[in-house]
Design an enzyme around this catalytic site. Sequence first.
Site, PDB file in Angstrom:
ATOM      1  CE  LYS A  23      -4.419   0.781   0.167  1.00 18.66           C
ATOM      2  NZ  LYS A  23      -5.680   0.652  -0.197  1.00 18.66           N
ATOM      3  CG  ASP A  40      -7.484   3.467  -0.893  1.00 22.27           C
ATOM      4  OD1 ASP A  40      -8.067   2.543  -1.010  1.00 22.27           O
ATOM      5  OD2 ASP A  40      -7.468   3.889  -0.336  1.00 22.27           O
TER       6      ASP A  40
HETATM    7  P1  NDP Z   1     -12.610   7.810  -2.795  1.00 24.37           P
HETATM    8  O1  NDP Z   1     -12.060   8.454  -2.475  1.00 24.37           O
HETATM    9  O2  NDP Z   1     -13.713   7.999  -4.466  1.00 24.37           O
HETATM   10  O3  NDP Z   1     -13.679   8.005  -1.803  1.00 24.37           O
HETATM   11  C1  NDP Z   1     -14.128   8.233  -0.364  1.00 24.37           C
HETATM   12  C2  NDP Z   1     -15.302   8.460   0.528  1.00 24.37           C
HETATM   13  O4  NDP Z   1     -15.331   8.514   1.192  1.00 24.37           O
HETATM   14  C3  NDP Z   1     -15.736   9.789  -0.194  1.00 24.37           C
HETATM   15  O5  NDP Z   1     -17.085  10.196  -0.537  1.00 24.37           O
HETATM   16  C4  NDP Z   1     -15.229  10.594   1.140  1.00 24.37           C
HETATM   17  O6  NDP Z   1     -15.951  12.125   1.225  1.00 24.37           O
HETATM   18  C5  NDP Z   1     -15.156   9.891   2.315  1.00 24.37           C
HETATM   19  N1  NDP Z   1     -13.969  10.120   3.189  1.00 24.37           N
HETATM   20  C6  NDP Z   1     -13.101   9.970   3.130  1.00 24.37           C
HETATM   21  N2  NDP Z   1     -11.834  10.388   4.129  1.00 24.37           N
HETATM   22  C7  NDP Z   1     -13.281  10.153   4.527  1.00 24.37           C
HETATM   23  C8  NDP Z   1     -13.262  11.332   6.618  1.00 24.37           C
HETATM   24  N3  NDP Z   1     -12.842  10.488   7.152  1.00 24.37           N
HETATM   25  N4  NDP Z   1     -15.011  11.224   7.337  1.00 24.37           N
HETATM   26  C9  NDP Z   1     -16.143  10.975   6.594  1.00 24.37           C
HETATM   27  N5  NDP Z   1     -15.442  10.588   5.061  1.00 24.37           N
HETATM   28  C10 NDP Z   1     -14.604  10.412   4.685  1.00 24.37           C
HETATM   29  O7  NDP Z   1     -12.600   6.306  -2.532  1.00 24.37           O
HETATM   30  P2  NDP Z   1     -12.872   4.851  -2.422  1.00 24.37           P
HETATM   31  O8  NDP Z   1     -13.779   5.060  -2.956  1.00 24.37           O
HETATM   32  O9  NDP Z   1     -12.088   4.855  -4.159  1.00 24.37           O
HETATM   33  O10 NDP Z   1     -12.518   4.198  -1.209  1.00 24.37           O
HETATM   34  C11 NDP Z   1     -13.113   4.425  -0.205  1.00 24.37           C
HETATM   35  C12 NDP Z   1     -12.908   2.914   0.839  1.00 24.37           C
HETATM   36  O11 NDP Z   1     -12.678   1.627   0.483  1.00 24.37           O
HETATM   37  C13 NDP Z   1     -11.174   2.922   1.453  1.00 24.37           C
HETATM   38  O12 NDP Z   1     -11.777   2.447   2.658  1.00 24.37           O
HETATM   39  C14 NDP Z   1     -10.833   2.988   0.260  1.00 24.37           C
HETATM   40  O13 NDP Z   1      -9.655   2.278   1.019  1.00 24.37           O
HETATM   41  C15 NDP Z   1     -11.719   1.242   0.242  1.00 24.37           C
HETATM   42  N6  NDP Z   1     -11.244   0.283  -1.087  1.00 24.37           N
HETATM   43  C16 NDP Z   1     -11.655   0.834  -2.411  1.00 24.37           C
HETATM   44  C17 NDP Z   1     -10.952   0.395  -2.919  1.00 24.37           C
HETATM   45  C18 NDP Z   1     -11.598   0.625  -4.045  1.00 24.37           C
HETATM   46  O14 NDP Z   1     -11.484  -0.271  -5.558  1.00 24.37           O
HETATM   47  N7  NDP Z   1     -11.208   1.867  -4.740  1.00 24.37           N
HETATM   48  C19 NDP Z   1     -10.536  -1.278  -2.547  1.00 24.37           C
HETATM   49  C20 NDP Z   1     -11.050  -1.852  -1.550  1.00 24.37           C
HETATM   50  C21 NDP Z   1     -11.453  -0.429  -0.227  1.00 24.37           C
HETATM   51  P3  NDP Z   1     -14.904  13.551   0.969  1.00 24.37           P
HETATM   52  O15 NDP Z   1     -15.084  13.377  -0.634  1.00 24.37           O
HETATM   53  O16 NDP Z   1     -15.541  14.518   1.817  1.00 24.37           O
HETATM   54  O17 NDP Z   1     -13.747  13.236   1.165  1.00 24.37           O
END
Ligand code: NDP
Length: 446
Positions: free
Chosen positions: A126, A166
């Site tokens: 990572k 991510d």
């Molecule tokens: P994105 O950046 O596309 O979206 C993240 C989302 O989470 C946004 O809506 C963001 O809001 C919100 N968010 C981030 N930080 C916070 C916080 N501290 N409090 C509240 N909301 C928050 O990321 P992903 O959708 O790709 O990833 C989301 C999760 O899924 C992570 O934990 C990631 O590690 C996990 N994941 C992702 C994979 C992938 O293929 N993308 C694979 C496996 C796991 P805002 O816009 O306000 O920042």
Amino acid sequence: MKKIIDNFLAQVQERNQNEPEFMQAVTEVAENVIPYIVENDIYYGQNILLRMVEPERVVFFRVSWIDDQNEIQVNRGYRIEMNSAIGPYKGGLRFHPSVNLSVLKFLAFEQVFKNSLTTLPMGGGKGGSDFDPKGKSDNEVMRFCQSFMTELFRHIGPNRDIPAGDIGVGGREIGYLFGQYKRLKNEFTGVLTGKGVSWGGSLIRPEATGYGVVYFTQKMLENIGTSLEEKKVVISGSGNVAQFAAEKVIQLGGTVSTLSDSGGYIYDEEGIDSEKLDHVMNLKSVQRGRIQKYIERYPNAKFFAGKTPWEVPCDVALPCATQNELHKKDAVFLVKNGCVCVVEGANMPSTPEAIQTFAKNKVLFAPGKASNAGGVAVSGLEMAQNSLRYNWTREEVDSRLKNIMSEIHESCFEYGQEDGFVNYVKGANIAGFVKVADAMLAQGVV
Ligand code: NDP
């Protein structure tokens, strides 16, 4: 047994001071895996878990870049190469101000188990940076990505370490990173996954994590004789994972009531249908706006500033935003409001106390390392297609994804049996451990 686990954790803690997220991830695994090691002679006395918690390599570097005001900015870049026993390091890059060594080590450690569960030959890694793409121009993001890759490129490669996206790293960032890698190495290789379809990406990769979460949820519900049809589903986040989890829930006849971002959550009692979801996708991924704006278009919905959606009554909850976003008090709300199934889309979104609350109340609970493995699984399929120089159809990739999620469910089921109930956390930890540990033992003390 408790003494053995406590001694192990004290030893890990001693070496990893000020790394609470990493210790949280290690503690959960140790509690499930150490009893299994003690019961199984081949693992006992090999210090196998102690070896697994130590990254094979950590790269830590400066990333300087120039912003639109001609000011020099400095960020920190990292790559944690955690374990390569069953394949090259594989795992995403996260760009978010909260990124530090502890967060990336927890993610890399979980990734090792997750990748093992997919049954594909991928080790765990990572990386990322404390850079915040939010509010930056496309040119600033490009200059940052180019500077980041100018150091990272010497540590990665299609047979060595293959990063992906991510939080904060989507198609745009992968494009800039890939362009710079190609320029520096003068070769076109599958060094990153999540690429655009016209330049080596796989169909279904953007959808894969969210779809996979919902395929896993379906399996869990099937197991208790029900389905997603007409279920009320609460989702947090509105990024990549949340958007496509919502899309698949809608396709399967469930009702999505909420989405959120770091500003708060929206609750649409009438349900977020496909048309409303298209609007969210445009709002978040094209306009890069805030979820709050949803209520300007759909005034019957409500926005709750600074809150998470767990207070909304539901049958199924899918936390898809970030780590430690679902606390004990939220779990208590969910249980009280009749939630029967919680499936993690994000990595480690539920605190240990929340997970205990679900277990005590017999709520089905799937940890992210099992339920969100669909994204990395399709990344593995992207690597395979790159090696073959061939592209599978959407249907082929989707059907492989479905099979992989089903196999992960089977593994959790096999290793997670507990008094007539499936403990998916234990199942995922032991099933993920076995394959990596066997490979490490076969490869000697390295
Ligand atoms: P994105 O950046 O596309 O979206 C993240 C989302 O989470 C946004 O809506 C963001 O809001 C919100 N968010 C981030 N930080 C916070 C916080 N501290 N409090 C509240 N909301 C928050 O990321 P992903 O959708 O790709 O990833 C989301 C999760 O899924 C992570 O934990 C990631 O590690 C996990 N994941 C992702 C994979 C992938 O293929 N993308 C694979 C496996 C796991 P805002 O816009 O306000 O920042």
